[in-house]
Design a protein around this motif. Structure first.
Motif, PDB file in Angstrom:
ATOM      1  N   THR A  93       0.861  -1.268  -0.011  1.00  0.00           N
ATOM      2  CA  THR A  93      -0.005   0.070  -0.072  1.00  0.00           C
ATOM      3  C   THR A  93       0.783   1.382  -0.075  1.00  0.00           C
ATOM      4  N   ASN A  94       0.575   2.240  -1.026  1.00  0.00           N
ATOM      5  CA  ASN A  94       1.200   3.577  -0.766  1.00  0.00           C
ATOM      6  C   ASN A  94       0.592   4.496   0.307  1.00  0.00           C
ATOM      7  N   TRP A  95       1.432   5.350   0.743  1.00  0.00           N
ATOM      8  CA  TRP A  95       1.092   6.246   1.830  1.00  0.00           C
ATOM      9  C   TRP A  95       1.836   7.422   1.476  1.00  0.00           C
ATOM     10  N   TYR A  96       1.310   8.585   2.079  1.00  0.00           N
ATOM     11  CA  TYR A  96       1.905   9.883   1.769  1.00  0.00           C
ATOM     12  C   TYR A  96       2.854  10.061   2.827  1.00  0.00           C
ATOM     13  N   TRP A  97       3.980  11.065   2.276  1.00  0.00           N
ATOM     14  CA  TRP A  97       5.138  11.221   3.081  1.00  0.00           C
ATOM     15  C   TRP A  97       4.722  12.480   3.806  1.00  0.00           C
ATOM     16  N   ALA A  98       3.899  13.311   3.375  1.00  0.00           N
ATOM     17  CA  ALA A  98       3.819  14.750   4.017  1.00  0.00           C
ATOM     18  C   ALA A  98       4.947  15.322   3.898  1.00  0.00           C
ATOM     19  N   SER A  99       5.331  16.190   4.968  1.00  0.00           N
ATOM     20  CA  SER A  99       6.769  16.958   5.005  1.00  0.00           C
ATOM     21  C   SER A  99       7.929  16.227   5.223  1.00  0.00           C
ATOM     22  N   ALA A 100       7.821  14.989   5.394  1.00  0.00           N
ATOM     23  CA  ALA A 100       8.744  13.925   5.615  1.00  0.00           C
ATOM     24  C   ALA A 100       9.551  13.844   4.238  1.00  0.00           C
ATOM     25  N   GLY A 101       8.900  14.220   2.988  1.00  0.00           N
ATOM     26  CA  GLY A 101       9.137  14.206   1.621  1.00  0.00           C
ATOM     27  C   GLY A 101      10.053  15.371   1.177  1.00  0.00           C
ATOM     28  N   LYS A 102       9.993  16.452   2.269  1.00  0.00           N
ATOM     29  CA  LYS A 102      11.150  17.490   2.049  1.00  0.00           C
ATOM     30  C   LYS A 102      12.553  17.024   1.709  1.00  0.00           C
ATOM     31  N   THR A 103      12.743  15.941   2.603  1.00  0.00           N
ATOM     32  CA  THR A 103      14.184  15.672   2.527  1.00  0.00           C
ATOM     33  C   THR A 103      14.283  15.088   1.230  1.00  0.00           C
ATOM     34  N   LEU A 104      13.616  14.522   0.323  1.00  0.00           N
ATOM     35  CA  LEU A 104      13.925  13.934  -0.926  1.00  0.00           C
ATOM     36  C   LEU A 104      14.122  15.404  -1.831  1.00  0.00           C
ATOM     37  N   THR A 105      13.588  16.328  -1.655  1.00  0.00           N
ATOM     38  CA  THR A 105      13.670  17.702  -2.371  1.00  0.00           C
ATOM     39  C   THR A 105      15.094  18.013  -2.055  1.00  0.00           C
ATOM     40  N   SER A 106      15.437  18.035  -0.776  1.00  0.00           N
ATOM     41  CA  SER A 106      16.694  18.229  -0.291  1.00  0.00           C
ATOM     42  C   SER A 106      17.931  17.359  -1.132  1.00  0.00           C
ATOM     43  N   THR A 107      17.639  16.123  -0.960  1.00  0.00           N
ATOM     44  CA  THR A 107      18.591  15.250  -1.659  1.00  0.00           C
ATOM     45  C   THR A 107      18.672  15.647  -3.049  1.00  0.00           C
ATOM     46  N   VAL A 108      17.744  15.600  -3.975  1.00  0.00           N
ATOM     47  CA  VAL A 108      17.745  15.762  -5.162  1.00  0.00           C
ATOM     48  C   VAL A 108      18.434  17.086  -5.696  1.00  0.00           C
ATOM     49  N   THR A 109      18.308  17.996  -4.797  1.00  0.00           N
ATOM     50  CA  THR A 109      18.937  19.271  -5.037  1.00  0.00           C
ATOM     51  C   THR A 109      20.270  19.217  -4.932  1.00  0.00           C
ATOM     52  N   GLY A 110      20.921  18.404  -4.071  1.00  0.00           N
ATOM     53  CA  GLY A 110      22.196  18.208  -3.687  1.00  0.00           C
ATOM     54  C   GLY A 110      22.758  17.372  -4.994  1.00  0.00           C
ATOM     55  N   ILE A 111      22.028  16.354  -5.457  1.00  0.00           N
ATOM     56  CA  ILE A 111      22.403  15.657  -6.616  1.00  0.00           C
ATOM     57  C   ILE A 111      22.735  16.397  -7.899  1.00  0.00           C
ATOM     58  N   ALA A 112      21.444  17.551  -7.988  1.00  0.00           N
ATOM     59  CA  ALA A 112      21.864  18.603  -9.318  1.00  0.00           C
ATOM     60  C   ALA A 112      22.873  19.371  -9.150  1.00  0.00           C
ATOM     61  N   GLN A 113      23.234  19.635  -7.816  1.00  0.00           N
ATOM     62  CA  GLN A 113      24.556  20.318  -7.715  1.00  0.00           C
ATOM     63  C   GLN A 113      25.627  19.619  -7.962  1.00  0.00           C
ATOM     64  N   GLN A 114      25.804  18.382  -7.694  1.00  0.00           N
ATOM     65  CA  GLN A 114      26.884  17.613  -7.977  1.00  0.00           C
ATOM     66  C   GLN A 114      27.191  17.533  -9.402  1.00  0.00           C
ATOM     67  N   GLU A 115      26.016  17.601 -10.218  1.00  0.00           N
ATOM     68  CA  GLU A 115      26.121  17.503 -11.647  1.00  0.00           C
ATOM     69  C   GLU A 115      26.458  18.798 -12.037  1.00  0.00           C
ATOM     70  N   ASN A 116      26.697  19.865 -11.448  1.00  0.00           N
ATOM     71  CA  ASN A 116      26.972  21.186 -11.848  1.00  0.00           C
ATOM     72  C   ASN A 116      25.733  21.905 -12.528  1.00  0.00           C
ATOM     73  N   LEU A 117      24.750  21.341 -12.291  1.00  0.00           N
ATOM     74  CA  LEU A 117      23.557  22.114 -12.922  1.00  0.00           C
ATOM     75  C   LEU A 117      23.034  23.281 -12.064  1.00  0.00           C
TER      76      LEU A 117
END
Length: 354
Positions: A93-117
């Motif tokens: 069953t899928n369930w929502y992360w709510a604001s726990a998902g903010k950390t996904l945004t943080s992580t992907v922002t870091g990935i984009a930075q390491q790719e020099n984007l």
């Protein structure tokens, strides 16, 4: 005299070799386990393997069921120790992360930075254009991507709306900590910088690389992630291993360290969209008060956390090689990311290995 010295040395040696009985028992040389990217295979360890207190398990599970939980998982060294589902929920069953998902945004922002984007020290308007707020150009240009990561944009936090008319000046960027939905603009930044949709970049660079399922759902002005509990556990495991999945470094360790340590001097309990336990003081969402001490006083001091509305939780405890997941409805008649539920829950968790 010689015999006395020998006796003292023997006592000291014994004390040095004694382990803290409150610490979970793990094999020091045991490797970190990562489940396959596909399929349902996941290695386990038992309470008996860890020499934990079996009699403490049922009180923990009873409390979780009583407090409207949907799922609960404990990993040690990546292996499942407890995995339980409640109130009609299941492993699929899928369930929502709510604001726990903010950390996904943080992580992907870091990935984009390491790719020099992108560079998180650059202003937001460099990526999404000017006029994304109602501030003057001078005020708006003070807001960097890092300000969004650290909740220090200076924008008025009385509304979660992120249209320009709602993003009103409250203070200069970096001068005020306030929990605000404006962090979602980082998803726009990543999309513009990568030339892809946010979801496509997220799926390619993070989700698929660690075997998560799930998708982003637009709820009002917020982009909310939904997935199975094991997918949430996979993300927690990635962060326990400092951004590395098995032999693949997905998020570089420099950014990981920045994200999971105090990011500014206003709220010491906040990193890059991660909550940090064990700090000298902290702020809560929707409050400008400074609270002294640790966010969860009876929780591990090295713990960092993804916390969401209605008590969605990822607890990552490096010193214990532990990840804990809780999904569900609000434990009590409150809808906050942080509540007394955390303290009582940690009393029950601590009882497992005391």
């Amino acid at each position: 005299m010689t015999r006395t010295i020998c006796t003292i040395l023997t006592i000291l040696a014994f004390a040095a070799c004694s382990s803290d009985p409150t610490e979970p028992t793990t094999t020091p040389t045991e490797s970190m386990y990562f489940p396959p990217l596909t399929g349902n295979t996941w290695e386990t360890k038992t309470i008996a393997d860890l020499k934990w207190n079996q009699t403490a398990v049922q009180p923990l599970l009873d409390y979780l069921a009583l407090k409207h939980s949907k799922s609960f998982i404990i990993l040690i060294n990546g292996r499942i120790v407890l995995e339980n589902y409640f109130n009609g929920h299941s492993a699929t069953t899928n369930w929502y992360w709510a604001s726990a998902g903010k950390t996904l945004t943080s992580t992907v922002t870091g990935i984009a930075q390491q790719e020099n984007l992108l560079n998180i020290n650059n202003k937001v308007s460099q990526y999404i254009g000017t006029g994304w707020t109602s501030e003057t150009p001078t005020q708006e240009n003070l807001i960097t991507c890092k300000n969004l990561l650290t909740m220090t944009s200076g924008l008025d936090d009385t509304t979660d709306d992120v249209d320009p008319a709602s993003l009103i000046y409250k203070a200069d960027a970096g001068k005020r900590w306030a929990y605000h939905n404006v962090y979602v603009k980082l998803q726009d930044v990543v999309a513009k910088a990568s030339g892809q949709t946010w979801e496509n970049y997220f799926n390619t660079k993070l989700r698929d690389k660690i075997g998560m399922n799930g998708n982003w759902v637009q709820i009002g002005n917020n982009s909310v992630y939904t997935s199975t509990s094991r997918s949430m556990a996979r993300f927690g495991l990635l962060m326990l291993n400092k951004g590395k999945w098995d032999t693949t470094q997905i998020l570089n360790e420099t950014y990981f360290n920045e994200a999971t340590t105090t990011s500014q001097n206003i709220n010491l309990g906040y990193g890059y969209l991660w909550w940090l336990n064990g700090q000298a003081n902290y702020h809560l969402p929707q409050s400008q008060l400074t609270f002294q001490g640790s966010i969860i006083p009876n929780g591990p001091s090295d713990m960092f956390m993804a916390l969401g509305k209605n008590d969605q939780k990822i607890y990552v405890v490096p010193g214990k090689k532990m990840v804990i997941i809780r999904m569900g409805d609000a434990a009590d008649d409150v809808n906050l990311a942080l509540s007394d539920f955390d303290k009582t829950l940690w009393d029950k968790i601590n009882a497992l290995y005391q």
